[in-house]
Scaffold this motif. Structure first.
Motif, PDB file in Angstrom:
ATOM      1  N   THR A 170       3.783   5.564  -5.990  1.00  0.00           N
ATOM      2  CA  THR A 170       3.929   5.726  -7.452  1.00  0.00           C
ATOM      3  C   THR A 170       2.422   5.863  -8.016  1.00  0.00           C
ATOM      4  N   LEU A 171       1.399   5.678  -7.603  1.00  0.00           N
ATOM      5  CA  LEU A 171       0.138   5.952  -8.432  1.00  0.00           C
ATOM      6  C   LEU A 171      -0.240   7.432  -8.620  1.00  0.00           C
ATOM      7  N   GLY A 217      -5.105   8.722  -7.092  1.00  0.00           N
ATOM      8  CA  GLY A 217      -4.761   8.923  -5.716  1.00  0.00           C
ATOM      9  C   GLY A 217      -5.052   7.367  -4.997  1.00  0.00           C
ATOM     10  N   VAL A 218      -4.395   7.333  -3.789  1.00  0.00           N
ATOM     11  CA  VAL A 218      -4.409   6.308  -2.999  1.00  0.00           C
ATOM     12  C   VAL A 218      -4.825   6.640  -1.513  1.00  0.00           C
ATOM     13  N   VAL A 219      -5.869   6.036  -0.983  1.00  0.00           N
ATOM     14  CA  VAL A 219      -6.364   6.323   0.136  1.00  0.00           C
ATOM     15  C   VAL A 219      -6.366   5.027   1.014  1.00  0.00           C
ATOM     16  N   TYR A 249       0.854  -1.229   0.180  1.00  0.00           N
ATOM     17  CA  TYR A 249      -0.067  -0.008  -0.071  1.00  0.00           C
ATOM     18  C   TYR A 249       0.956   1.136   0.011  1.00  0.00           C
ATOM     19  N   GLN A 250       1.955   1.104   0.631  1.00  0.00           N
ATOM     20  CA  GLN A 250       2.692   2.489   0.601  1.00  0.00           C
ATOM     21  C   GLN A 250       3.574   2.679  -0.653  1.00  0.00           C
ATOM     22  N   ARG A 251       3.843   1.450  -1.343  1.00  0.00           N
ATOM     23  CA  ARG A 251       4.623   1.587  -2.689  1.00  0.00           C
ATOM     24  C   ARG A 251       3.452   2.272  -3.545  1.00  0.00           C
TER      25      ARG A 251
END
Length: 104
Positions: free
Chosen positions: A81-82, A88-90, A75-77
């Motif tokens: 990158t995304l 976005g990443v939540v 999830y951190q990676r």
């Protein structure tokens, strides 16, 4: 003829949370910590990327994945990158005392 279709809920995902208050803190160049106070309890999330992005991946830990996710921090990676690709990443923060109604 009857309409057997299930009624749809037209509210946005944020409206469905029944948000009462929210606070945010910038914790990195492209990372915010949000605390969402809802009628069902506190929901903490880490938001990677611009909050205005339309496409978002939601990562929910569990089964020993935790906040970092499986595979030693997937999830951190994704969060690193995304956003560069416009996604976005939540990540939902784990909370030991979360009520069952807040689980996804």
């Amino acid at each position: 003829m009857t309409d057997d279709a299930a009624p749809t809920d037209e509210r946005s995902p944020l409206d469905k949370l029944e948000l009462m208050a929210m606070q945010t803190a910038r914790v990195g160049p492209d990372l915010d910590h949000l605390e969402l106070y809802t009628m069902k309890g506190l929901l903490g999330v880490l938001w990677h990327g611009d909050a205005e992005l339309e496409n978002v991946v939601v990562c929910v830990g569990g089964a020993m994945g935790g906040l970092l996710g499986p595979d030693g921090g997937l999830y951190q990676r994704l969060g690193d990158t995304l956003p560069e690709l416009g996604i976005g990443v939540v990540r939902r923060l784990p909370q030991a005392q979360r009520s069952r109604t807040m689980r996804t």
